[in-house]
Design a protein around this motif. Sequence first.
Motif, PDB file in Angstrom:
ATOM      1  N   LYS A 143       9.973 -46.338  -7.825  1.00 29.58           N
ATOM      2  CA  LYS A 143      11.249 -46.755  -7.266  1.00 29.58           C
ATOM      3  C   LYS A 143      11.489 -48.259  -7.355  1.00 29.58           C
ATOM      4  O   LYS A 143      12.349 -48.789  -6.702  1.00 29.58           O
ATOM      5  CB  LYS A 143      11.346 -46.298  -5.804  1.00 29.58           C
ATOM      6  CG  LYS A 143      11.756 -44.842  -5.667  1.00 29.58           C
ATOM      7  CD  LYS A 143      13.155 -44.626  -6.219  1.00 29.58           C
ATOM      8  CE  LYS A 143      13.589 -43.182  -6.032  1.00 29.58           C
ATOM      9  NZ  LYS A 143      14.926 -42.947  -6.589  1.00 29.58           N
ATOM     10  N   TRP A 169      21.526 -51.554  -4.472  1.00 30.53           N
ATOM     11  CA  TRP A 169      20.583 -51.602  -3.357  1.00 30.53           C
ATOM     12  C   TRP A 169      20.945 -52.784  -2.471  1.00 30.53           C
ATOM     13  O   TRP A 169      21.329 -53.853  -2.965  1.00 30.53           O
ATOM     14  CB  TRP A 169      19.147 -51.763  -3.860  1.00 30.53           C
ATOM     15  CG  TRP A 169      18.602 -50.561  -4.588  1.00 30.53           C
ATOM     16  CD1 TRP A 169      19.299 -49.639  -5.304  1.00 30.53           C
ATOM     17  CD2 TRP A 169      17.236 -50.175  -4.681  1.00 30.53           C
ATOM     18  NE1 TRP A 169      18.451 -48.700  -5.837  1.00 30.53           N
ATOM     19  CE2 TRP A 169      17.176 -49.009  -5.469  1.00 30.53           C
ATOM     20  CE3 TRP A 169      16.045 -50.704  -4.178  1.00 30.53           C
ATOM     21  CZ2 TRP A 169      15.987 -48.357  -5.769  1.00 30.53           C
ATOM     22  CZ3 TRP A 169      14.850 -50.057  -4.470  1.00 30.53           C
ATOM     23  CH2 TRP A 169      14.827 -48.890  -5.250  1.00 30.53           C
ATOM     24  N   GLN A 189      11.986 -50.569  -3.052  1.00 35.04           N
ATOM     25  CA  GLN A 189      12.618 -49.994  -1.872  1.00 35.04           C
ATOM     26  C   GLN A 189      11.908 -50.480  -0.618  1.00 35.04           C
ATOM     27  O   GLN A 189      10.680 -50.480  -0.534  1.00 35.04           O
ATOM     28  CB  GLN A 189      12.577 -48.464  -1.947  1.00 35.04           C
ATOM     29  CG  GLN A 189      13.415 -47.782  -0.887  1.00 35.04           C
ATOM     30  CD  GLN A 189      13.518 -46.280  -1.118  1.00 35.04           C
ATOM     31  OE1 GLN A 189      13.217 -45.805  -2.205  1.00 35.04           O
ATOM     32  NE2 GLN A 189      13.923 -45.539  -0.111  1.00 35.04           N
ATOM     33  N   PRO A 199      20.396 -47.576  -0.478  1.00 36.91           N
ATOM     34  CA  PRO A 199      18.960 -47.805  -0.267  1.00 36.91           C
ATOM     35  C   PRO A 199      18.680 -49.286  -0.030  1.00 36.91           C
ATOM     36  O   PRO A 199      19.300 -50.151  -0.638  1.00 36.91           O
ATOM     37  CB  PRO A 199      18.321 -47.309  -1.571  1.00 36.91           C
ATOM     38  CG  PRO A 199      19.420 -47.294  -2.575  1.00 36.91           C
ATOM     39  CD  PRO A 199      20.670 -47.008  -1.813  1.00 36.91           C
ATOM     40  N   ALA A 201      16.253 -52.690  -0.048  1.00 33.05           N
ATOM     41  CA  ALA A 201      15.255 -53.206  -0.983  1.00 33.05           C
ATOM     42  C   ALA A 201      14.759 -54.569  -0.533  1.00 33.05           C
ATOM     43  O   ALA A 201      15.410 -55.260   0.247  1.00 33.05           O
ATOM     44  CB  ALA A 201      15.849 -53.313  -2.388  1.00 33.05           C
TER      45      ALA A 201
END
Length: 754
Positions: A143, A169, A189, A199, A201
């Motif tokens: 990821k 992100w 992440q 998401p 980060a």
Amino acid sequence: MSHIPTKAEILDWIAANPTLNSKRDIAKAFGIKGAARIDLKRQLKELEAEGHLEKRKRSYRDPDRLPPVSVLQIKEPDENGDLFARPLEWHGEGVEPVVLMLLRASDPALGAGDRILAKLTVVHAEDHNYEARLIRRIGTNPKRILGIFRKGSEGGRIVPIDKSGSSEWTVSEDNRHGAKEGELVEAEQAGPKGRMGLPRARVINRIGDPTAPKAVSLIAIHQHGIPDHFPDAVIDEADRAKPVGLSGREDLRDIPLVTIDPWDARDHDDACFAEPDEDPKNPEGHVIWVAIADVAAYVRPGSPLDIEARKRGNSSYFPDRVVPMLPDRLSGDLCSLHEGVPRAVVAVRMQIDKDGHKIGHKFFRGLMRSAASLNYEEVQAAMDGRPNDKAGPLLETVIEPLYAAYDALTRAREKRQPLELDLPERKIELSDDGKVSSVKFRDRLDAHRLIEEFMVLANVCAAETLIAKKSPLLFRVHEEPSPDKLESLRDTASAAGYTLAKGQVLQPRHLNQLLNQASGRDDAELINISTLRSMTQAYYSPQNFGHFGLALQHYAHFTSPIRRYADLIVHRALISAHGWGKDGLSLEETERLDQTAQHISDTERRSMLAERDTTDRYLAAYLSERVGDEFEGRISGIARFGVFVKLDETGADGLIPIRSLGREYFHYDAEANTLMGSDTGMIIGIGQRVTVKLSQATPVTGGLELELLSLDGSSLPRAPSPAGRTATRRKASSYKRKADKTRKKVSRKRRSSR
């Protein structure tokens, strides 16, 4: 005397090391050898009888529950943002248990597919059976992303650079790590995303200006996870290496072996020489020598150098840099066959008859001294009557005998008939400041083919020798096309007016017949590309399934151990098989050949993708100054979302989005690989000539967006009037019914012929 562990110690070891739980692993962990193994076996049997362990094949585990320390694989976050994992080795009879991850703020980011070692606690919740705390992550994190940082009021966002269209992100202020607006960064992440959010980060590496020419290949290296930094222990070991001497080796220094490489080659790992065979039993025959750098003499099994080389699997080549498998001290010095310098080699002496058939060969571990480092162009020029000062003195004694042997091998090749694809190779040339100065297609000279034929023959000799000596090795395998891909190729050929043999065992010569039909015609490139796409991906394997493309039964990679780990394995196998030293194939390597084959097949594909992405980005940068220009090309692919076009001038691939084809609806026919306009009845298919306008070039992603101007030399049809539109739709509907009827008829015919 070896310490025999208690039952409790054995159970603790199995719980803490769930992937290392065979009897051999347990014995190794506790230093148990010899007769003491009998006592260990007794302990394991008692634990099994008492119900503490379950024997599964050759490993042991608790049958009733997951051990307190387990290997898990992370799943995608659910709609609430919670992160779950699945146990990788669940052998119970019931439903696989559900594991909820409890992440601390200090834990690294985890993404779907990650493998971790975790400490488990049994719970009795409604939706999960265990709760897990991370001990450590196993392997790399898939990821991680590379993207452009965009500053915001509370941190910022990262826009991914790849073409997959993944979401942005978010980055909090304390996870920026100093990243600046527009900077290229690597991030991972930082925790599960919220219900509606993106998401999260954290920036882990600031790379710099994404538009700088030198960043292009660096983007691909980071994006594909290619290791580009050697650990200190690896560099130290390489720096301590000293040149290998003559002791225990055959002295080959009087043989005028030469290296022939591209003019800008970064290393020289193969040399060759040929001469008439003086054996009276082989009239007009030839002797060919191929000498390959003895990398195994410097890279010993299990050493830091070996571990890092295996991890990389191969070198990766980009227009502006190379990510080598071995440090430069080896790849550019001790293992490079420099002119006039003694170098350790593994060499093979091959005898061929006047028609190029091999009648004998023998391997040597020796020491050579290159007579000259030549490039393809000067060797070819010398044979064409234009020798320079370097190649001229070698023309009669070295170069002409090489070509005489090559001529004989060419006759054997024509009889064998390997696959003869004719696809030009692009070469991107960079200026001193790293910008693309030109895009050219590489010339295919006889000098290139000569070296290729010599290397193929040497690889065959390596495979045959190791098979004869019953030695384990890694084969280079290329299986024949699948029936589905072959049928698709047959349909493409038929649509272009060609035929492909059917009803017999497919051989490369059958595909060559198809390629010959198209040779010199306007759609020759289409047929070559379609044939290439029908091929399976070559790979490495300890099992021999032959090489379809080369029409060879036995084939192994032996000739490039500087840049391919597979070749190093073959070298070690030859060393062991001939008893040349203690640096041959180890027992541990032999036992894990399957895993090594899979791993290096994967790293090879990884490098190919990275190199292709880099080429795409360089081409997009090169063409970005020509937005609005018109180009000629050919349709190379059809998808539901648009049309792919390969441009003649550069070989670049661009996309015509379906939204730009017109206001009408386009029917996508996956089986026929066409798009058909619902109003105009226009049919767009693979192989058609097009004129396009470049509407957008995005160097960061390597994407090219095109606009269709003409198809097969004709202007695009205008949408008809409402009355005409109805008639056209009737015509299109009639065409579709006819096409469906034809496909059903063909399908019935295929089933009846099986």
